[in-house]
Motif scaffolding. Structure first.
Motif, PDB file in Angstrom:
ATOM      1  N   VAL A 151       0.798  -1.243   0.000  1.00  0.00           N
ATOM      2  CA  VAL A 151       0.000   0.000   0.000  1.00  0.00           C
ATOM      3  C   VAL A 151       0.826   1.287   0.000  1.00  0.00           C
ATOM      4  N   VAL A 182      -2.329  -0.234  10.469  1.00  0.00           N
ATOM      5  CA  VAL A 182      -3.547  -0.956  10.066  1.00  0.00           C
ATOM      6  C   VAL A 182      -3.531  -1.040   8.533  1.00  0.00           C
ATOM      7  N   ILE A 183      -3.322  -2.236   8.020  1.00  0.00           N
ATOM      8  CA  ILE A 183      -3.190  -2.400   6.566  1.00  0.00           C
ATOM      9  C   ILE A 183      -3.896  -3.676   6.123  1.00  0.00           C
ATOM     10  N   VAL A 184      -4.689  -3.543   5.044  1.00  0.00           N
ATOM     11  CA  VAL A 184      -5.268  -4.695   4.356  1.00  0.00           C
ATOM     12  C   VAL A 184      -4.781  -4.639   2.910  1.00  0.00           C
ATOM     13  N   TYR A 219      -7.809  -7.361  -1.021  1.00  0.00           N
ATOM     14  CA  TYR A 219      -8.678  -7.899   0.035  1.00  0.00           C
ATOM     15  C   TYR A 219      -9.473  -6.802   0.733  1.00  0.00           C
ATOM     16  N   GLY A 244     -12.330  -4.070   1.505  1.00  0.00           N
ATOM     17  CA  GLY A 244     -13.765  -4.003   1.234  1.00  0.00           C
ATOM     18  C   GLY A 244     -14.517  -5.291   1.516  1.00  0.00           C
ATOM     19  N   GLY A 279     -14.332  -6.815   4.773  1.00  0.00           N
ATOM     20  CA  GLY A 279     -14.488  -7.012   6.212  1.00  0.00           C
ATOM     21  C   GLY A 279     -13.204  -7.263   6.988  1.00  0.00           C
ATOM     22  N   GLY A 317     -10.634  -5.222   7.532  1.00  0.00           N
ATOM     23  CA  GLY A 317     -10.334  -4.070   8.385  1.00  0.00           C
ATOM     24  C   GLY A 317     -11.189  -4.087   9.638  1.00  0.00           C
ATOM     25  N   MET A 365      -5.258   9.462   7.988  1.00  0.00           N
ATOM     26  CA  MET A 365      -5.414  10.408   6.875  1.00  0.00           C
ATOM     27  C   MET A 365      -6.911  10.725   6.738  1.00  0.00           C
ATOM     28  N   ASP A 380      -9.052  10.637   4.415  1.00  0.00           N
ATOM     29  CA  ASP A 380      -9.926   9.689   3.704  1.00  0.00           C
ATOM     30  C   ASP A 380     -10.155   8.390   4.471  1.00  0.00           C
ATOM     31  N   PRO A 384     -13.470   8.221   8.079  1.00  0.00           N
ATOM     32  CA  PRO A 384     -14.807   7.593   8.146  1.00  0.00           C
ATOM     33  C   PRO A 384     -14.747   6.109   8.505  1.00  0.00           C
ATOM     34  N   PHE A 385     -13.668   5.433   8.094  1.00  0.00           N
ATOM     35  CA  PHE A 385     -13.496   4.023   8.484  1.00  0.00           C
ATOM     36  C   PHE A 385     -13.387   3.923  10.003  1.00  0.00           C
TER      37      PHE A 385
HETATM   38  C1  LIG Z   1      -8.413   1.404   5.840  1.00  0.00           C
HETATM   39  C2  LIG Z   1      -8.431  -0.101   5.574  1.00  0.00           C
HETATM   40  C3  LIG Z   1      -7.619  -0.805   6.660  1.00  0.00           C
HETATM   41  C4  LIG Z   1      -9.882  -0.610   5.633  1.00  0.00           C
HETATM   42  O1  LIG Z   1      -9.864  -2.013   5.499  1.00  0.00           O
HETATM   43  P1  LIG Z   1     -11.026  -2.819   4.727  1.00  0.00           P
HETATM   44  O2  LIG Z   1     -10.744  -4.256   4.884  1.00  0.00           O
HETATM   45  O3  LIG Z   1     -11.189  -2.284   3.358  1.00  0.00           O
HETATM   46  O4  LIG Z   1     -12.308  -2.409   5.589  1.00  0.00           O
HETATM   47  P2  LIG Z   1     -13.643  -3.259   5.785  1.00  0.00           P
HETATM   48  O5  LIG Z   1     -13.990  -3.936   4.508  1.00  0.00           O
HETATM   49  O6  LIG Z   1     -13.529  -4.113   6.975  1.00  0.00           O
HETATM   50  O7  LIG Z   1     -14.691  -2.102   6.063  1.00  0.00           O
HETATM   51  C5  LIG Z   1     -15.319  -1.925   7.327  1.00  0.00           C
HETATM   52  C6  LIG Z   1     -16.326  -0.810   7.177  1.00  0.00           C
HETATM   53  O8  LIG Z   1     -15.621   0.422   6.934  1.00  0.00           O
HETATM   54  C7  LIG Z   1     -16.032   0.994   5.703  1.00  0.00           C
HETATM   55  N1  LIG Z   1     -14.857   1.611   5.100  1.00  0.00           N
HETATM   56  C8  LIG Z   1     -13.685   1.030   4.775  1.00  0.00           C
HETATM   57  N2  LIG Z   1     -12.821   1.946   4.291  1.00  0.00           N
HETATM   58  C9  LIG Z   1     -13.479   3.118   4.299  1.00  0.00           C
HETATM   59  C10 LIG Z   1     -13.114   4.429   3.910  1.00  0.00           C
HETATM   60  N3  LIG Z   1     -11.901   4.734   3.432  1.00  0.00           N
HETATM   61  N4  LIG Z   1     -14.051   5.411   4.060  1.00  0.00           N
HETATM   62  C11 LIG Z   1     -15.276   5.124   4.575  1.00  0.00           C
HETATM   63  N5  LIG Z   1     -15.677   3.891   4.958  1.00  0.00           N
HETATM   64  C12 LIG Z   1     -14.767   2.900   4.822  1.00  0.00           C
HETATM   65  C13 LIG Z   1     -16.597  -0.142   4.894  1.00  0.00           C
HETATM   66  O9  LIG Z   1     -17.524   0.308   3.938  1.00  0.00           O
HETATM   67  C14 LIG Z   1     -17.254  -0.981   5.981  1.00  0.00           C
HETATM   68  O10 LIG Z   1     -18.489  -0.412   6.335  1.00  0.00           O
HETATM   69  P3  LIG Z   1     -19.720  -1.344   6.837  1.00  0.00           P
HETATM   70  O11 LIG Z   1     -19.189  -2.280   7.875  1.00  0.00           O
HETATM   71  O12 LIG Z   1     -20.715  -0.371   7.362  1.00  0.00           O
HETATM   72  O13 LIG Z   1     -20.177  -2.084   5.618  1.00  0.00           O
HETATM   73  C15 LIG Z   1      -7.882  -0.415   4.155  1.00  0.00           C
HETATM   74  O14 LIG Z   1      -8.556   0.375   3.215  1.00  0.00           O
HETATM   75  C16 LIG Z   1      -6.381  -0.193   3.992  1.00  0.00           C
HETATM   76  O15 LIG Z   1      -5.566  -1.031   4.364  1.00  0.00           O
HETATM   77  N6  LIG Z   1      -5.989   0.915   3.360  1.00  0.00           N
HETATM   78  C17 LIG Z   1      -4.572   1.175   3.055  1.00  0.00           C
HETATM   79  C18 LIG Z   1      -3.727   1.367   4.281  1.00  0.00           C
HETATM   80  C19 LIG Z   1      -4.236   2.511   5.137  1.00  0.00           C
HETATM   81  O16 LIG Z   1      -4.428   3.613   4.673  1.00  0.00           O
HETATM   82  N7  LIG Z   1      -4.451   2.194   6.446  1.00  0.00           N
HETATM   83  C20 LIG Z   1      -4.952   3.147   7.394  1.00  0.00           C
HETATM   84  C21 LIG Z   1      -3.850   3.936   7.988  1.00  0.00           C
HETATM   85  S1  LIG Z   1      -4.521   5.312   8.886  1.00  0.00           S
END
Ligand SMILES: CC(C)(COP(=O)(O)OP(=O)(O)OC[C@H]1O[C@@H](n2cnc3c(N)ncnc32)[C@H](O)[C@@H]1OP(=O)(O)O)[C@@H](O)C(=O)NCCC(=O)NCCS
Length: 142
Positions: free
Chosen positions: A24, A72-74, A78, A80, A82, A84, A112, A114, A117-118
Motif C-alpha cells: 500500500v 492498520v493495513i489490508v 482484500y 472491502g 471485512g 479491516g 489520513m 480519507d 470515516p473508516f
Molecule cells: C483502511 C483499511 C484498513 C480498511 O480495510 P477494509 O478491509 O477495506 O475495511 P472493511 O472492509 O472491513 O470495512 C469496514 C467498514 O468500513 C467501511 N470503510 C472502509 N474503508 C473506508 C473508507 N476509506 N471510508 C469510509 N468507509 C470505509 C466499509 O464500507 C465498511 O463499512 P460497513 O461495515 O458499514 O459495511 C484499508 O482500506 C487499507 O488497508 N488501506 C490502506 C492502508 C491505510 O491507509 N491504512 C490506514 C492507515 S490510517
C-alpha cells in the motif's frame, strides 16, 4: 468468518509486515527496526487467507490508561470484504479485556482524512488536538 479469512494473534513477522506495507505504501522501514518494534508491541493481529497474510494491525500501550494503534493495513485486493473490521474489532476487544474493570482507557491513532470515516465506524472521533512529531536519528549524539 464469513469472508473465509482467519485471525492470528502475535504471530506476524517483520518480513510479513514489510510485504504488507509495500502493498500500500512506499518507503518501508528497515527489517531490524520492524523486528524491534514488533517485539515491543503490546499486541498485534494478522488476517490470513489460508497461510497468506492479507492484513495486519498492532498496538503499543500500557494496558491501564492508553494505547496507540499503528500500521492498520489490508492488502488492496482484500479491501472491502471485512478484514479491516476484523482487525479493529480484535484490537478493541483486547483493550476492553485487559484493562482495569470499570475504568476508561484511551485508544488513539493517526488517520489520513480519507480513512477517518473508516475509524469513525468504530467510535473514533477527532478533537482539537494536533499531532506533533519529531524524527530523531538513532545512534547519534544530541
Ligand atoms: C483502511 C483499511 C484498513 C480498511 O480495510 P477494509 O478491509 O477495506 O475495511 P472493511 O472492509 O472491513 O470495512 C469496514 C467498514 O468500513 C467501511 N470503510 C472502509 N474503508 C473506508 C473508507 N476509506 N471510508 C469510509 N468507509 C470505509 C466499509 O464500507 C465498511 O463499512 P460497513 O461495515 O458499514 O459495511 C484499508 O482500506 C487499507 O488497508 N488501506 C490502506 C492502508 C491505510 O491507509 N491504512 C490506514 C492507515 S490510517
Amino acid at each position: 468468518m464469513t469472508n473465509g479469512l482467519t485471525i492470528r494473534e502475535n504471530t506476524f513477522t517483520a518480513a510479513e509486515f514489510i510485504a504488507l506495507w509495500e502493498s500500500v505504501w512506499s518507503g518501508a522501514p528497515a527489517f531490524e527496526q520492524v523486528e524491534k518494534a514488533l517485539a515491543n508491541s503490546v499486541y498485534r493481529v494478522g488476517i490470513y487467507d489460508g497461510e497468506k497474510i492479507v492484513g495486519m494491525a498492532r498496538m503499543i500501550g500500557d494496558l491501564g490508561l492508553c494505547y496507540y494503534i499503528k500500521d492498520v493495513i489490508v492488502r488492496p485486493e482484500y479491501q472491502g470484504c471485512g478484514a479491516g473490521r476484523m482487525l479493529l474489532d480484535r484490537l478493541l476487544t483486547f483493550i476492553r479485556k485487559n484493562g482495569v474493570p470499570g475504568t476508561d482507557i484511551a485508544a488513539e491513532l493517526c488517520a489520513m482524512p480519507d480513512k477517518m470515516p473508516f475509524y469513525a465506524k468504530f467510535g473514533f472521533a477527532a478533537n482539537e488536538a494536533q499531532r506533533m512529531r519529531l524524527m530523531l536519528r538513532a545512534g547519534e549524539e544530541a
